[in-house]
Design a protein around this motif. Structure first.
Motif, PDB file in Angstrom:
ATOM      1  N   LEU A 214       2.055  -7.563 -18.513  1.00 39.78           N
ATOM      2  CA  LEU A 214       2.659  -6.784 -17.431  1.00 39.78           C
ATOM      3  C   LEU A 214       4.129  -6.478 -17.662  1.00 39.78           C
ATOM      4  N   GLY A 215       4.726  -7.046 -18.717  1.00 45.15           N
ATOM      5  CA  GLY A 215       6.138  -6.775 -18.980  1.00 45.15           C
ATOM      6  C   GLY A 215       7.058  -7.650 -18.162  1.00 45.15           C
ATOM      7  N   ASN A 216       8.241  -7.144 -17.871  1.00 42.73           N
ATOM      8  CA  ASN A 216       9.286  -7.918 -17.200  1.00 42.73           C
ATOM      9  C   ASN A 216       9.404  -7.566 -15.718  1.00 42.73           C
ATOM     10  N   ASN A 217      10.033  -8.481 -14.980  1.00 41.11           N
ATOM     11  CA  ASN A 217      10.458  -8.241 -13.592  1.00 41.11           C
ATOM     12  C   ASN A 217       9.314  -7.957 -12.622  1.00 41.11           C
ATOM     13  N   VAL A 218       8.145  -8.549 -12.851  1.00 38.96           N
ATOM     14  CA  VAL A 218       7.062  -8.395 -11.889  1.00 38.96           C
ATOM     15  C   VAL A 218       7.425  -9.135 -10.602  1.00 38.96           C
ATOM     16  N   GLU A 219       7.233  -8.470  -9.472  1.00 38.79           N
ATOM     17  CA  GLU A 219       7.561  -9.083  -8.180  1.00 38.79           C
ATOM     18  C   GLU A 219       6.340  -9.716  -7.519  1.00 38.79           C
ATOM     19  N   ARG A 220       5.268  -8.922  -7.365  1.00 42.54           N
ATOM     20  CA  ARG A 220       4.163  -9.427  -6.537  1.00 42.54           C
ATOM     21  C   ARG A 220       2.850  -8.720  -6.865  1.00 42.54           C
ATOM     22  N   LEU A 221       1.747  -9.475  -6.725  1.00 39.53           N
ATOM     23  CA  LEU A 221       0.399  -8.919  -6.728  1.00 39.53           C
ATOM     24  C   LEU A 221      -0.044  -8.784  -5.276  1.00 39.53           C
ATOM     25  N   ILE A 222      -0.502  -7.587  -4.891  1.00 40.92           N
ATOM     26  CA  ILE A 222      -0.891  -7.339  -3.506  1.00 40.92           C
ATOM     27  C   ILE A 222      -2.279  -6.701  -3.486  1.00 40.92           C
ATOM     28  N   SER A 223      -3.203  -7.274  -2.697  1.00 37.53           N
ATOM     29  CA  SER A 223      -4.529  -6.690  -2.519  1.00 37.53           C
ATOM     30  C   SER A 223      -4.458  -5.593  -1.474  1.00 37.53           C
ATOM     31  N   THR A 224      -4.982  -4.414  -1.793  1.00 35.61           N
ATOM     32  CA  THR A 224      -4.942  -3.305  -0.849  1.00 35.61           C
ATOM     33  C   THR A 224      -6.205  -3.280   0.003  1.00 35.61           C
ATOM     34  N   SER A 225      -6.189  -2.459   1.049  1.00 34.51           N
ATOM     35  CA  SER A 225      -7.342  -2.342   1.941  1.00 34.51           C
ATOM     36  C   SER A 225      -8.512  -1.646   1.265  1.00 34.51           C
ATOM     37  N   GLU A 226      -8.286  -0.971   0.146  1.00 32.35           N
ATOM     38  CA  GLU A 226      -9.344  -0.268  -0.575  1.00 32.35           C
ATOM     39  C   GLU A 226      -9.826  -1.070  -1.785  1.00 32.35           C
ATOM     40  N   ASN A 227      -9.549  -2.371  -1.789  1.00 32.61           N
ATOM     41  CA  ASN A 227      -9.973  -3.266  -2.874  1.00 32.61           C
ATOM     42  C   ASN A 227      -9.396  -2.864  -4.222  1.00 32.61           C
ATOM     43  N   SER A 265       7.250 -11.051   2.404  1.00 31.27           N
ATOM     44  CA  SER A 265       6.339 -12.202   2.318  1.00 31.27           C
ATOM     45  C   SER A 265       4.981 -11.914   2.941  1.00 31.27           C
ATOM     46  N   THR A 266       4.894 -10.955   3.874  1.00 36.88           N
ATOM     47  CA  THR A 266       3.619 -10.607   4.490  1.00 36.88           C
ATOM     48  C   THR A 266       3.416  -9.100   4.439  1.00 36.88           C
ATOM     49  N   HIS A 267       2.145  -8.697   4.325  1.00 35.83           N
ATOM     50  CA  HIS A 267       1.796  -7.290   4.232  1.00 35.83           C
ATOM     51  C   HIS A 267       0.569  -7.014   5.086  1.00 35.83           C
ATOM     52  N   TYR A 268       0.592  -5.878   5.786  1.00 33.53           N
ATOM     53  CA  TYR A 268      -0.563  -5.480   6.572  1.00 33.53           C
ATOM     54  C   TYR A 268      -0.919  -4.037   6.229  1.00 33.53           C
ATOM     55  N   PHE A 269      -2.159  -3.837   5.758  1.00 37.30           N
ATOM     56  CA  PHE A 269      -2.641  -2.492   5.470  1.00 37.30           C
ATOM     57  C   PHE A 269      -3.410  -1.977   6.676  1.00 37.30           C
ATOM     58  N   PRO A 271      -5.858   0.859   8.682  1.00 43.39           N
ATOM     59  CA  PRO A 271      -7.072   1.543   8.232  1.00 43.39           C
ATOM     60  C   PRO A 271      -6.807   2.837   7.460  1.00 43.39           C
ATOM     61  N   ASP A 272      -5.673   3.493   7.728  1.00 40.71           N
ATOM     62  CA  ASP A 272      -5.363   4.726   7.002  1.00 40.71           C
ATOM     63  C   ASP A 272      -4.681   4.459   5.661  1.00 40.71           C
ATOM     64  N   GLY A 273      -4.555   3.166   5.288  1.00 39.61           N
ATOM     65  CA  GLY A 273      -3.987   2.828   3.994  1.00 39.61           C
ATOM     66  C   GLY A 273      -2.493   2.622   3.985  1.00 39.61           C
ATOM     67  N   LYS A 274      -1.818   2.874   5.091  1.00 42.53           N
ATOM     68  CA  LYS A 274      -0.374   2.663   5.142  1.00 42.53           C
ATOM     69  C   LYS A 274      -0.064   1.162   5.164  1.00 42.53           C
ATOM     70  N   LEU A 275       1.041   0.799   4.533  1.00 41.00           N
ATOM     71  CA  LEU A 275       1.432  -0.601   4.408  1.00 41.00           C
ATOM     72  C   LEU A 275       2.565  -0.914   5.379  1.00 41.00           C
ATOM     73  N   TYR A 276       2.352  -1.901   6.245  1.00 40.42           N
ATOM     74  CA  TYR A 276       3.360  -2.359   7.199  1.00 40.42           C
ATOM     75  C   TYR A 276       3.972  -3.647   6.638  1.00 40.42           C
ATOM     76  N   PHE A 277       5.307  -3.676   6.567  1.00 44.76           N
ATOM     77  CA  PHE A 277       5.957  -4.829   5.960  1.00 44.76           C
ATOM     78  C   PHE A 277       7.373  -4.976   6.501  1.00 44.76           C
ATOM     79  N   THR A 278       7.953  -6.158   6.297  1.00 45.67           N
ATOM     80  CA  THR A 278       9.342  -6.393   6.678  1.00 45.67           C
ATOM     81  C   THR A 278      10.206  -6.116   5.456  1.00 45.67           C
ATOM     82  N   MET A 279      11.136  -5.195   5.601  1.00 43.64           N
ATOM     83  CA  MET A 279      11.924  -4.754   4.451  1.00 43.64           C
ATOM     84  C   MET A 279      13.282  -5.439   4.435  1.00 43.64           C
ATOM     85  N   PRO A 280      13.591  -6.154   3.351  1.00 42.54           N
ATOM     86  CA  PRO A 280      14.946  -6.695   3.206  1.00 42.54           C
ATOM     87  C   PRO A 280      15.910  -5.550   2.921  1.00 42.54           C
ATOM     88  N   THR A 281      17.045  -5.545   3.572  1.00 40.38           N
ATOM     89  CA  THR A 281      17.930  -4.400   3.424  1.00 40.38           C
ATOM     90  C   THR A 281      19.386  -4.791   3.572  1.00 40.38           C
TER      91      THR A 281
END
Length: 379
Positions: A214-227, A265-269, A271-281
């Protein structure tokens, strides 16, 4: 494989949104008012508890009925995914305790692991599960000085004392996720700084299928709602097919347009595939370390919901006492975003704010909680 470049990834919330999606507006024109129940986990004074909330499109209130979840000390390790929660806590006898709780149906399971080898030097790295099978990544000292050995343990929760198997891993494993009867394990080659690999484990054959660089600087593996499998980097994200491991798309960000959902740290997909998350800023225009955000993969845009743009100073500081955003979810039946947050004055308390999302944003209501929400499941 599709390659995209985001020229404008951030849709700043001047009135909460600048989006102009006619299809979404048509969907919002027929607003529903459907009774739903939200299930959530919260923390107060380092104690995790569960509670339910009854709501519809206009009202929200606590459900005072008892939950099947037994309150417990906040554990060493947790995993929150797909309406489920798993916790791990090492025990005084050098075994460990796994706790599983389904926010969907109230199923609660608790049992000890590592009864076979009570090694006090064992370190559990990551946990997840599917059905009656739980998965644990751990490390133990090897036979020689400074040698460390890494393992994946596959556990049958119906027979945890005997129904388990261990599979050795060559490199340090840091994350794992389940998809399509496979486990995807992110590993790091500690002999080569910042170099990441991904192992694919087939649960049907109980064998390692492949190893991917996967190379360098990988942050996270995330499972999507579409598998599918989403792999995030600071400057891009790749979308993989979980069955063929083909890269379906690559999206690169221009500098300053990074959505940073890999750091959440948490992700919610939805039904329309949009990702809801808390964004550090650290963006100008907000004083909060994390703000609500929604990423649209079809349009490659992130909508940021600045509290300053939909709450007055009095509401932020006194009425709701907004401290930090801790979790997001989405009520698809009533088209409402749920924003879970920590109070600013009493950091053991929290609340949930509900708003209509972009493109027709509107503050709906709020409820106080006797803990800080860390996970919200919506029907």
């Amino acid at each position: 494989m599709r390659i995209s470049i985001i020229f404008l990834v951030i849709t700043l919330m001047t009135t909460l949104s600048c989006s102009n999606d006619s299809s979404t507006e048509n969907a919002l024109s027929n607003e529903q008012n459907i009774s739903v129940q939200y299930s959530l986990l919260q923390i107060n004074n380092d104690i995790v508890s569960a509670t339910n909330i009854d709501a519809d499109g206009e009202n929200i209130q606590l459900d005072l009925s008892a939950s099947s979840f037994t309150s417990m000390k906040y554990p060493t390790l947790s995993s929150l995914f797909d309406g489920k929660a798993m916790f791990y806590e090492p025990q005084n006898d050098c075994s460990g305790e796994l706790v599983f709780f389904s926010l969907k149906n109230g199923e609660f399971i608790k049992f000890n692991v590592f009864e076979d080898s009570k090694n006090c030097d064992r370190e559990v790295i990551a946990i997840t599960g599917s059905g009656n099978t739980f998965f644990v990544l751990y490390e133990i000292p090897g036979d020689f000085l400074k040698e460390v050995r890494y393992y994946l343990r596959v556990i049958d929760s119906l027979n945890p004392l005997e129904g388990y198997e261990d599979f050795e891993i060559e490199n340090y494993p840091s994350q794992l996720t389940y998809l399509n009867n496979r486990l995807f394990v992110l590993t790091e080659d500690l002999m080569e700084e910042n170099h990441f690999l991904m192992l694919v484990f087939d649960l049907e054959t109980k064998s390692w299928l492949s190893e991917m660089n996967l190379g360098n600087n990988v942050e996270r593996l995330i499972s999507t709602s579409e598998n599918n499998l989403l792999i995030t980097y600071p400057e891009l994200h790749n979308l993989y097919s979980a069955s063929t491991m083909e890269i379906l798309s690559t999206t690169r960000y221009l500098e300053g347009t990074e959505p940073n959902f890999g750091k959440s740290s948490t992700h919610y997909f939805a039904p329309d595939g949009k990702l809801y998350f808390t964004m550090p800023t650290d963006l100008e225009g907000t004083k909060y370390a994390h703000i609500p955000a929604v990423y649209d993969f079809e349009r490659n845009t992130a909508s940021l919901y600045y509290y300053e743009n939909f709450l007055t100073q009095e509401e932020q500081n006194y009425k709701y006492e907004i401290g930090n955003t801790t979790v997001l979810s989405y009520d698809s039946k009533n088209n409402l975003m749920l924003i879970g947050y920590q109070k600013s004055l009493n950091k053991n308390l929290g609340g949930i704010i509900r708003i209509k999302p972009s493109p027709n944003p509107k503050l709906i209501d709020h409820i106080d909680l006797n803990g800080v929400p860390i996970y919200i499941y919506t029907e």
